[in-house]
Design a protein around this motif. Structure first.
Motif, PDB file in Angstrom:
ATOM      1  N   LYS A 265       0.813  -1.110  -8.132  1.00  0.00           N
ATOM      2  CA  LYS A 265       1.137   0.311  -8.062  1.00  0.00           C
ATOM      3  C   LYS A 265       0.270   1.112  -9.040  1.00  0.00           C
ATOM      4  O   LYS A 265      -0.171   0.607 -10.068  1.00  0.00           O
ATOM      5  CB  LYS A 265       2.613   0.520  -8.392  1.00  0.00           C
ATOM      6  CG  LYS A 265       3.552  -0.113  -7.368  1.00  0.00           C
ATOM      7  CD  LYS A 265       4.998   0.161  -7.752  1.00  0.00           C
ATOM      8  CE  LYS A 265       5.951  -0.444  -6.730  1.00  0.00           C
ATOM      9  NZ  LYS A 265       7.358  -0.192  -7.090  1.00  0.00           N
ATOM     10  N   ARG A 266       0.064   2.376  -8.669  1.00  0.00           N
ATOM     11  CA  ARG A 266      -0.750   3.228  -9.530  1.00  0.00           C
ATOM     12  C   ARG A 266      -0.103   3.419 -10.897  1.00  0.00           C
ATOM     13  O   ARG A 266      -0.786   3.565 -11.913  1.00  0.00           O
ATOM     14  CB  ARG A 266      -0.961   4.587  -8.864  1.00  0.00           C
ATOM     15  CG  ARG A 266      -1.855   4.526  -7.630  1.00  0.00           C
ATOM     16  CD  ARG A 266      -2.127   5.916  -7.090  1.00  0.00           C
ATOM     17  NE  ARG A 266      -2.992   5.863  -5.938  1.00  0.00           N
ATOM     18  CZ  ARG A 266      -3.417   6.939  -5.275  1.00  0.00           C
ATOM     19  NH1 ARG A 266      -3.016   8.139  -5.656  1.00  0.00           N
ATOM     20  NH2 ARG A 266      -4.207   6.804  -4.236  1.00  0.00           N
ATOM     21  N   LYS A 267       1.233   3.437 -10.929  1.00  0.00           N
ATOM     22  CA  LYS A 267       1.917   3.619 -12.199  1.00  0.00           C
ATOM     23  C   LYS A 267       1.602   2.481 -13.155  1.00  0.00           C
ATOM     24  O   LYS A 267       1.499   2.691 -14.371  1.00  0.00           O
ATOM     25  CB  LYS A 267       3.417   3.717 -11.968  1.00  0.00           C
ATOM     26  CG  LYS A 267       3.860   4.996 -11.276  1.00  0.00           C
ATOM     27  CD  LYS A 267       5.372   5.062 -11.174  1.00  0.00           C
ATOM     28  CE  LYS A 267       5.813   6.363 -10.508  1.00  0.00           C
ATOM     29  NZ  LYS A 267       7.289   6.459 -10.402  1.00  0.00           N
ATOM     30  N   LEU A 268       1.452   1.257 -12.629  1.00  0.00           N
ATOM     31  CA  LEU A 268       1.122   0.122 -13.480  1.00  0.00           C
ATOM     32  C   LEU A 268      -0.254   0.300 -14.103  1.00  0.00           C
ATOM     33  O   LEU A 268      -0.451   0.057 -15.295  1.00  0.00           O
ATOM     34  CB  LEU A 268       1.172  -1.172 -12.664  1.00  0.00           C
ATOM     35  CG  LEU A 268       0.833  -2.461 -13.422  1.00  0.00           C
ATOM     36  CD1 LEU A 268       1.810  -2.668 -14.578  1.00  0.00           C
ATOM     37  CD2 LEU A 268       0.853  -3.659 -12.479  1.00  0.00           C
ATOM     38  N   TYR A 269      -1.221   0.746 -13.284  1.00  0.00           N
ATOM     39  CA  TYR A 269      -2.563   1.018 -13.814  1.00  0.00           C
ATOM     40  C   TYR A 269      -2.514   2.124 -14.867  1.00  0.00           C
ATOM     41  O   TYR A 269      -3.206   2.066 -15.892  1.00  0.00           O
ATOM     42  CB  TYR A 269      -3.500   1.421 -12.677  1.00  0.00           C
ATOM     43  CG  TYR A 269      -4.030   0.261 -11.880  1.00  0.00           C
ATOM     44  CD1 TYR A 269      -4.761  -0.753 -12.502  1.00  0.00           C
ATOM     45  CD2 TYR A 269      -3.814   0.176 -10.511  1.00  0.00           C
ATOM     46  CE1 TYR A 269      -5.262  -1.819 -11.777  1.00  0.00           C
ATOM     47  CE2 TYR A 269      -4.301  -0.887  -9.769  1.00  0.00           C
ATOM     48  CZ  TYR A 269      -5.029  -1.882 -10.415  1.00  0.00           C
ATOM     49  OH  TYR A 269      -5.516  -2.941  -9.690  1.00  0.00           O
ATOM     50  N   ALA A 270      -1.705   3.134 -14.613  1.00  0.00           N
ATOM     51  CA  ALA A 270      -1.601   4.241 -15.563  1.00  0.00           C
ATOM     52  C   ALA A 270      -1.081   3.743 -16.909  1.00  0.00           C
ATOM     53  O   ALA A 270      -1.599   4.113 -17.972  1.00  0.00           O
ATOM     54  CB  ALA A 270      -0.684   5.327 -15.006  1.00  0.00           C
ATOM     55  N   LEU A 271      -0.072   2.882 -16.866  1.00  0.00           N
ATOM     56  CA  LEU A 271       0.489   2.340 -18.103  1.00  0.00           C
ATOM     57  C   LEU A 271      -0.531   1.496 -18.859  1.00  0.00           C
ATOM     58  O   LEU A 271      -0.609   1.555 -20.092  1.00  0.00           O
ATOM     59  CB  LEU A 271       1.729   1.508 -17.797  1.00  0.00           C
ATOM     60  CG  LEU A 271       2.986   2.275 -17.392  1.00  0.00           C
ATOM     61  CD1 LEU A 271       4.090   1.306 -16.990  1.00  0.00           C
ATOM     62  CD2 LEU A 271       3.456   3.165 -18.530  1.00  0.00           C
TER      63      LEU A 271
END
Length: 288
Positions: free
Chosen positions: A6-12
């Motif tokens: 997920k994009r949120k994982l990359y963001a984190l």
């Protein structure tokens, strides 16, 4: 088949290292400093709780109160002068005069020089000029020291604010000027009724930056006057940042706690005044 992360994982993954550095380098020391302001200490591993004694001592310290009023006067004068100079220089450089790009670079360059270097350079300039005029040195006259700091701050900061104002001038829609000219507006009316209202976002930014930079002035103050002259045991040209530094590294266990309390008071003063300034200037902003 593997699911796409997920994009949120990359963001984190990208945010966490920077956030961790921010917490370690700013958030933790900030709250640790507030905590230590209620203690007496020589080293942070050995502290003694004293409650609000450090804050009481700070408000009873004549040098701290003197530095507050000196800093406040300096802030008022420097914020007005820097923004006026930057605004009208930016206005002149948006009139499509020859060599405007060169002038922009020249006016911006002082902002790239370190404060300590600037302070020593201007100290030599002022001393040579005042000596030729048979006038006292900056470090022997409070008034000259005050205006020396103002001139140095204006010379350093005006070019940076000029860039922001130029961007503001260039963002004003040309249609507004054309409509105002059709209605018979002259240059003065265009400036006051069209340019200034549309420039309020830039004015807000520049006012905030000059306000906070003026309050936090340290290295220029240290290099130019060092707080001198000393009158009745009080350094008359010490600004708050320099006074807090000198208090913290003074002699005795109580000095560090008092210096820490002064730092917290200083932070609250800057935050409150800056928020008031932002509120007042943002109220006058208009949408294109």
């Amino acid at each position: 088949m593997f699911k796409k992360p997920k994009r949120k994982l990359y963001a984190l993954i990208f945010v966490l290292p920077t956030f961790a550095a921010f917490v370690i380098g700013f958030i933790y020391p900030f709250f640790r400093g507030i905590y230590l302001s209620f203690f007496q200490f020589q080293i942070v591993s050995k502290t003694r709780f004293v409650g609000f004694d450090n804050y009481i001592r700070a408000f009873q310290d004549e040098s701290f109160l003197r530095s507050f009023w000196f800093t406040l006067g300096f802030v008022v004068v420097s914020v007005i002068l820097i923004n006026l100079i930057a605004f009208f220089v930016a206005y002149a450089l948006t009139l499509k005069i020859r060599g405007s790009n060169v002038f922009r670079t020249v006016f911006f360059m002082p902002n790239l020089i370190g404060g300590i270097i600037l302070g020593y350079i201007w100290h030599q300039i002022f001393d040579g000029l005042l000596r030729n005029l048979d006038m006292p040195s900056l470090v022997t006259n409070e008034t000259l020291g005050f205006w020396g700091l103002v001139i140095l701050m204006c010379w350093q900061q005006a070019g940076y604010m000029m860039i922001i104002y130029i961007a503001g001038f260039q963002s004003v829609p040309a249609d507004l000027y054309e409509a105002a000219k059709i209605d018979g507006a002259n240059k003065g009316q265009l400036l006051t009724n069209v340019t200034l209202p549309m420039m309020m976002p830039s004015i807000t930014i520049c006012s905030f930056l000059t306000l906070t930079n003026s309050f936090k002035l340290f290295d220029q103050n240290l290099a130019l006057t060092g707080g001198a002259p000393l009158v009745d045991g009080v350094w008359t040209t010490r600004m708050m940042a320099l006074n807090i530094y000198k208090t913290f590294y003074g002699e005795g266990k109580a000095a560090k706690g008092a210096g820490q309390a002064e730092g917290v008071i200083f932070f609250l003063i800057v935050v409150v005044i800056s928020l008031v300034q932002l509120y007042l200037t943002r109220r006058k902003e208009v949408q294109a």
